[in-house]
Scaffold this motif. Structure first.
Motif, PDB file in Angstrom:
ATOM      1  N   VAL A  12      -5.558   6.383   5.052  1.00  0.00           N
ATOM      2  CA  VAL A  12      -4.685   4.986   4.817  1.00  0.00           C
ATOM      3  C   VAL A  12      -4.269   4.187   5.855  1.00  0.00           C
ATOM      4  N   PRO A  13      -4.969   2.961   5.785  1.00  0.00           N
ATOM      5  CA  PRO A  13      -4.904   1.837   7.073  1.00  0.00           C
ATOM      6  C   PRO A  13      -3.395   1.260   6.996  1.00  0.00           C
ATOM      7  N   TYR A  14      -2.341   2.030   7.426  1.00  0.00           N
ATOM      8  CA  TYR A  14      -1.256   1.613   7.338  1.00  0.00           C
ATOM      9  C   TYR A  14      -0.610   0.703   8.485  1.00  0.00           C
ATOM     10  N   GLY A  15      -0.738   1.241   9.839  1.00  0.00           N
ATOM     11  CA  GLY A  15      -0.774   0.499  10.958  1.00  0.00           C
ATOM     12  C   GLY A  15       0.487  -0.084  11.649  1.00  0.00           C
ATOM     13  N   ALA A  16       1.756   0.182  10.806  1.00  0.00           N
ATOM     14  CA  ALA A  16       2.817  -0.387  11.326  1.00  0.00           C
ATOM     15  C   ALA A  16       3.556   0.417  12.594  1.00  0.00           C
ATOM     16  N   GLU A  17       3.986  -0.425  13.388  1.00  0.00           N
ATOM     17  CA  GLU A  17       4.538   0.039  14.730  1.00  0.00           C
ATOM     18  C   GLU A  17       5.924   0.613  14.585  1.00  0.00           C
ATOM     19  N   ASN A  18       6.343   1.402  15.372  1.00  0.00           N
ATOM     20  CA  ASN A  18       7.634   1.772  15.643  1.00  0.00           C
ATOM     21  C   ASN A  18       8.408   2.548  14.162  1.00  0.00           C
ATOM     22  N   VAL A  19       7.562   3.043  13.625  1.00  0.00           N
ATOM     23  CA  VAL A  19       8.028   3.796  12.447  1.00  0.00           C
ATOM     24  C   VAL A  19       8.938   4.958  12.529  1.00  0.00           C
ATOM     25  N   ASP A  20      10.098   4.654  12.241  1.00  0.00           N
ATOM     26  CA  ASP A  20      11.050   5.965  12.589  1.00  0.00           C
ATOM     27  C   ASP A  20      10.933   7.149  11.403  1.00  0.00           C
ATOM     28  N   THR A  21      11.661   8.095  11.828  1.00  0.00           N
ATOM     29  CA  THR A  21      11.739   9.256  10.966  1.00  0.00           C
ATOM     30  C   THR A  21      12.552   9.030   9.850  1.00  0.00           C
ATOM     31  N   ASP A  22      13.695   7.742   9.747  1.00  0.00           N
ATOM     32  CA  ASP A  22      14.184   7.528   8.413  1.00  0.00           C
ATOM     33  C   ASP A  22      13.516   6.788   7.797  1.00  0.00           C
ATOM     34  N   ALA A  23      12.423   6.075   8.097  1.00  0.00           N
ATOM     35  CA  ALA A  23      11.530   5.256   7.248  1.00  0.00           C
ATOM     36  C   ALA A  23      10.512   6.265   6.685  1.00  0.00           C
ATOM     37  N   ILE A  24      10.185   7.133   7.489  1.00  0.00           N
ATOM     38  CA  ILE A  24       9.123   8.329   6.890  1.00  0.00           C
ATOM     39  C   ILE A  24       9.859   9.066   5.893  1.00  0.00           C
ATOM     40  N   ILE A  25      11.183   9.662   6.188  1.00  0.00           N
ATOM     41  CA  ILE A  25      11.749  10.427   4.910  1.00  0.00           C
ATOM     42  C   ILE A  25      13.245   9.960   5.017  1.00  0.00           C
ATOM     43  N   PRO A  26      13.619   9.046   4.474  1.00  0.00           N
ATOM     44  CA  PRO A  26      15.209   8.486   4.401  1.00  0.00           C
ATOM     45  C   PRO A  26      16.192   9.655   4.377  1.00  0.00           C
ATOM     46  N   ASP A  51       2.970  -1.970  -5.592  1.00  0.00           N
ATOM     47  CA  ASP A  51       1.304  -2.458  -4.963  1.00  0.00           C
ATOM     48  C   ASP A  51       1.559  -1.952  -3.602  1.00  0.00           C
ATOM     49  N   ASN A  52       2.405  -1.004  -3.219  1.00  0.00           N
ATOM     50  CA  ASN A  52       2.010  -0.339  -1.751  1.00  0.00           C
ATOM     51  C   ASN A  52       1.093   0.253  -1.350  1.00  0.00           C
ATOM     52  N   ILE A  53       0.885   0.297  -0.253  1.00  0.00           N
ATOM     53  CA  ILE A  53      -0.593   0.935   0.518  1.00  0.00           C
ATOM     54  C   ILE A  53      -0.713   2.328   0.091  1.00  0.00           C
ATOM     55  N   PHE A  54       0.440   3.083   0.059  1.00  0.00           N
ATOM     56  CA  PHE A  54       0.303   4.603  -0.224  1.00  0.00           C
ATOM     57  C   PHE A  54      -0.248   5.082  -1.822  1.00  0.00           C
ATOM     58  N   ASP A  55       0.317   4.203  -2.493  1.00  0.00           N
ATOM     59  CA  ASP A  55       0.109   4.458  -4.166  1.00  0.00           C
ATOM     60  C   ASP A  55      -1.088   3.967  -4.779  1.00  0.00           C
TER      61      ASP A  55
END
Length: 201
Positions: A12-26, A51-55
């Protein structure tokens, strides 16, 4: 823990920077008492967009995630690698990772591949249409276009991942040494409570 040797699959070419753990799992998903099902809450804000990249049909269940710099920063919740694993990810590729996240990911059998930004950018480009291959034994990421990017990995972590050894597995692997030590202890220092009790039994 499942051993890791070589994996070929969709990334999955996500590529976002500074992704914190709250974004990974709120935090609202942390009330569960089991790891099962945490993947449903992973990247919840982003996945509100249908239309998100993961699904997308191609990326759903992909085993490889390509992220940006400083992935896994923020709070030290172990739920973050649990959620990623529940989504199906076994590898995360990024230019850098937060230290605590990296430790938690390793302890849960996840391989983190650290590569320079330009190589990550190239893999992002390829991943849009082609699978990637990660070879832990030879410490290399390859593409169908003959790209070949080597990565470093701590020797102890490599040993554990190749053998599928978590902390319990490492202890069990030393069972004969532990038994021999306890036998010597029972003879040389019988006043030590546990050894004396075992000798009496």
């Amino acid at each position: 823990m499942q051993p890791f040797h070589t994996l070929t699959g969709v990334a999955v070419p996500y590529g976002a920077e500074n992704v914190d753990t709250d974004a990974i799992i709120p935090s609202r998903f942390l009330k569960t008492v089991t790891r099962a099902g945490l993947g449903a809450g992973a990247f919840a804000v982003l996945r509100e967009d249908p239309d998100n990249i993961f699904d997308t049909p191609r990326n759903s269940g992909a085993p490889i995630l390509i992220a940006g710099d400083n992935f896994g920063c923020g709070s030290s919740r172990e739920h973050a690698p649990w959620a990623l694993a529940d989504m199906g990810f076994r590898v995360v590729i990024a230019p850098s990772f937060a230290d605590i996240f990296a430790g938690n990911a390793f302890k849960n059998g996840m391989l983190l591949v650290l590569l320079p930004q330009e190589q990550v950018d190239r893999l992002m480009e390829v991943a849009a249409t082609e699978p990637l291959t990660i070879d832990l034994e030879n410490q290399v990421v390859t593409t169908p276009y003959q790209d070949r990017f080597t990565f470093a990995v701590d020797p102890f972590r490599k040993h554990c991942l190749l053998g599928g050894l978590d902390e319990i597995g490492l202890t069990l692997a030393m069972g004969s040494d532990i038994t021999a030590y306890e036998s010597r202890l029972a003879t040389s220092k019988p006043w030590v409570g546990g050894a004396a009790q075992r000798q009496a039994a």
